[in-house]
Design an enzyme around this catalytic site. Structure first.
Site, PDB file in Angstrom:
ATOM      1  N   HIS A 114       0.877  -1.164   0.000  1.00  0.00           N
ATOM      2  CA  HIS A 114       0.000   0.000   0.000  1.00  0.00           C
ATOM      3  C   HIS A 114       0.918   1.218   0.000  1.00  0.00           C
ATOM      4  CE1 HIS A 114      -3.871   2.024   0.619  1.00  0.00           C
ATOM      5  NE2 HIS A 114      -3.088   2.961   1.154  1.00  0.00           N
ATOM      6  N   CYS A 115       0.844   2.011  -1.073  1.00  0.00           N
ATOM      7  CA  CYS A 115       1.780   3.119  -1.226  1.00  0.00           C
ATOM      8  C   CYS A 115       1.217   4.368  -0.562  1.00  0.00           C
ATOM      9  CB  CYS A 115       2.034   3.389  -2.699  1.00  0.00           C
ATOM     10  SG  CYS A 115       3.063   4.847  -2.952  1.00  0.00           S
ATOM     11  N   PRO A 116       1.924   4.897   0.449  1.00  0.00           N
ATOM     12  CA  PRO A 116       1.401   6.098   1.107  1.00  0.00           C
ATOM     13  C   PRO A 116       1.364   7.300   0.164  1.00  0.00           C
ATOM     14  CG  PRO A 116       3.587   5.532   1.954  1.00  0.00           C
ATOM     15  CD  PRO A 116       3.182   4.427   1.040  1.00  0.00           C
ATOM     16  N   ALA A 119      -1.650   6.937  -1.898  1.00  0.00           N
ATOM     17  CA  ALA A 119      -2.786   6.609  -1.040  1.00  0.00           C
ATOM     18  C   ALA A 119      -3.627   5.509  -1.676  1.00  0.00           C
ATOM     19  CB  ALA A 119      -3.635   7.847  -0.748  1.00  0.00           C
ATOM     20  N   ASN A 120      -2.941   4.559  -2.295  1.00  0.00           N
ATOM     21  CA  ASN A 120      -3.627   3.485  -3.002  1.00  0.00           C
ATOM     22  C   ASN A 120      -2.738   2.245  -2.960  1.00  0.00           C
ATOM     23  OD1 ASN A 120      -5.564   2.221  -4.516  1.00  0.00           O
ATOM     24  ND2 ASN A 120      -5.120   3.307  -6.432  1.00  0.00           N
TER      25      ASN A 120
END
Ligand SMILES: [Zn+2]
Ligand SMILES: [Zn+2]
Length: 423
Positions: A114-116, A119-120
């Site tokens: 989950h890539c900060p 945000a996805n």
């Protein structure tokens, strides 16, 4: 990283922050270059067209990396593999390579992490957009780096000229500031691009990279080729070296990830992404394997340490699918009798398992690191860089061995299997 991305304000601010940073480096730098006092002067027409085209591709890929749905499994009536994994949070089967994301709050097909910053989830469906974003961001940064180099070089060449003939103070300060931000951003995004390209070519997600690490560590700590371990359900599991099965060759890996075997489309920002099939088979539900293992579906390999922990925490020998299925057809009195009988069996089995678990202990014991390892495992496994699965968004609670397939689901599967056999 996990702590930071966990804070709600950070989560809400990450995307705007990336936009501000991108806009600053893209447009403020062009504004600085337009200062007539700064040699070699504003960007040429060609430079300007190339740079702004790259930026357009960058913005668009980023937009898609943020907005494309990371995928959602929809379960029709179907018979799934009875040994398959189960997500207790989704109350649904968990297909291979899927993980439960604690940010997206569901199981994500081929979850990478989950890539900060988007945000996805980076997943089966969003990976191509994420990769294109990284490629365009890096190429744009290299181009910008070239523009900076031109200007610093001009400054160096004219260093003996009187100051009033040189660039304005504003131009100098702005140039220093933007190039500093450029250097930090380039380093971070460059490293990210390298690891992402590596994962793309080898068909390994960030999470799988950690699983491979963990498995290799477990293998190294053992002295035998393989050994039998007992799972929390009392089932026998053979612990052995398992080859990572999803690496099916460079080109096939890359084509699979981009959803197209036409390399011209791989970096085209308007190109699509692999789609999760709605039928319960095909892309996202099943994955090609290279066949190096003695059978399919061996990934992820069992983790003796995790099983040992599950055992310690009292999750021993609770399930016996066969007896549960038998019980489903019994009267209440018969069920009580069956329960008593099972309790006794469990008691005996528990002693046997504890003995085996102590054996597994030997492979980990007496290296002086036991206590810290124990601590690490309680909070989730940590790789050599001190990262946890949790740092990549995985819901570790939903990754335990005690993910129980509910009895109703087992009945449904058995019914499905029977009706299938009848046909
Ligand atoms: Zn789930
Ligand atoms: Zn997610």
């Amino acid at each position: 990283m996990a702590g930071f991305s966990d804070a709600p304000f950070a989560e809400a601010l990450a995307v705007p922050a990336v936009c501000v940073l991108t806009a600053f480096l893209s447009y403020f730098s062009q504004f600085v270059f337009s200062d007539e006092t700064l040699d070699p002067g504003p960007l040429t027409r060609n430079e300007s067209v190339v740079f702004n085209t790259l930026l357009l591709c960058l913005w668009f890929s980023y937009f898609r990396a943020v907005t494309v749905d990371p995928g959602r499994f929809i379960f029709e009536e179907q018979v799934l593999d009875a040994d398959g994994r189960w997500c207790k949070k989704c109350q649904a089967p968990k297909p291979p390579r899927a993980h439960h994301c604690r940010h997206c709050k569901r199981c994500i097909p081929k979850m990478d992490h989950h890539c900060p910053w988007t945000a996805n989830c980076v997943s089966m469906t969003t990976f191509p957009h994420f990769l294109r974003f990284l490629v365009y961001a890096n190429v744009s940064l290299w181009t910008l780096g070239y523009f900076f180099w031109q200007r610093f070089y001009a400054l160096w060449e004219t260093r003996h000229m009187p100051a009033h003939l040189g660039p304005s103070l504003f131009a100098l300060i702005s140039l220093a500031m933007t190039s500093l931000v450029w250097a930090v951003t380039s380093l971070a995004l460059g490293l990210m691009l390298i690891t992402t390209l590596q994962g793309w070519v080898l068909n390994r997600t960030t999470i799988e990279e950690m699983e491979v690490d963990k498995h290799e560590r477990n293998i190294r700590s053992g002295s035998k080729e393989w050994w039998d371990i007992t799972g929390p359900d009392g089932e026998k599991l053979r612990f052995e070296h398992v080859e990572f099965p999803y690496d099916v060759g460079f080109f096939a890996n890359m084509a699979q990830a981009m959803g197209s075997s036409n390399p011209l489309l791989w970096l085209f920002p308007l190109a699509g992404n692999p789609r999760l099939s709605k039928t319960g088979t095909g892309p996202g539900w099943t994955w090609d394997e290279n066949g190096f293992n003695r059978k399919f579906g061996m990934w992820p390999p069992p983790d003796p340490e995790k099983l040992r922990r599950a055992g310690r925490e009292g999750g021993l020998a609770r399930r016996n699918f066969d007896t549960e299925l038998q019980d489903a057809g019994l009267s209440p009195e018969e069920q009580v009798e069956a329960f008593r009988r099972r309790q006794e069996e469990d008691f005996r089995r528990k002693h046997k398992i504890m003995a085996e678990l102590e054996e597994v202990d030997d492979y980990y014991g007496s290296d002086g690191e036991r206590d810290s390892d124990e601590e690490d495992y309680r909070n989730g496994w940590v790789n050599a860089d001190g990262e946890r699965l949790q740092d990549y968004g995985v819901d570790e609670e939903a990754e335990q061995y005690d993910d129980e397939v509910p009895i109703a689901e087992l009945l449904r599967r058995r019914k499905g299997a029977t009706s299938y056999n009848d046909e």
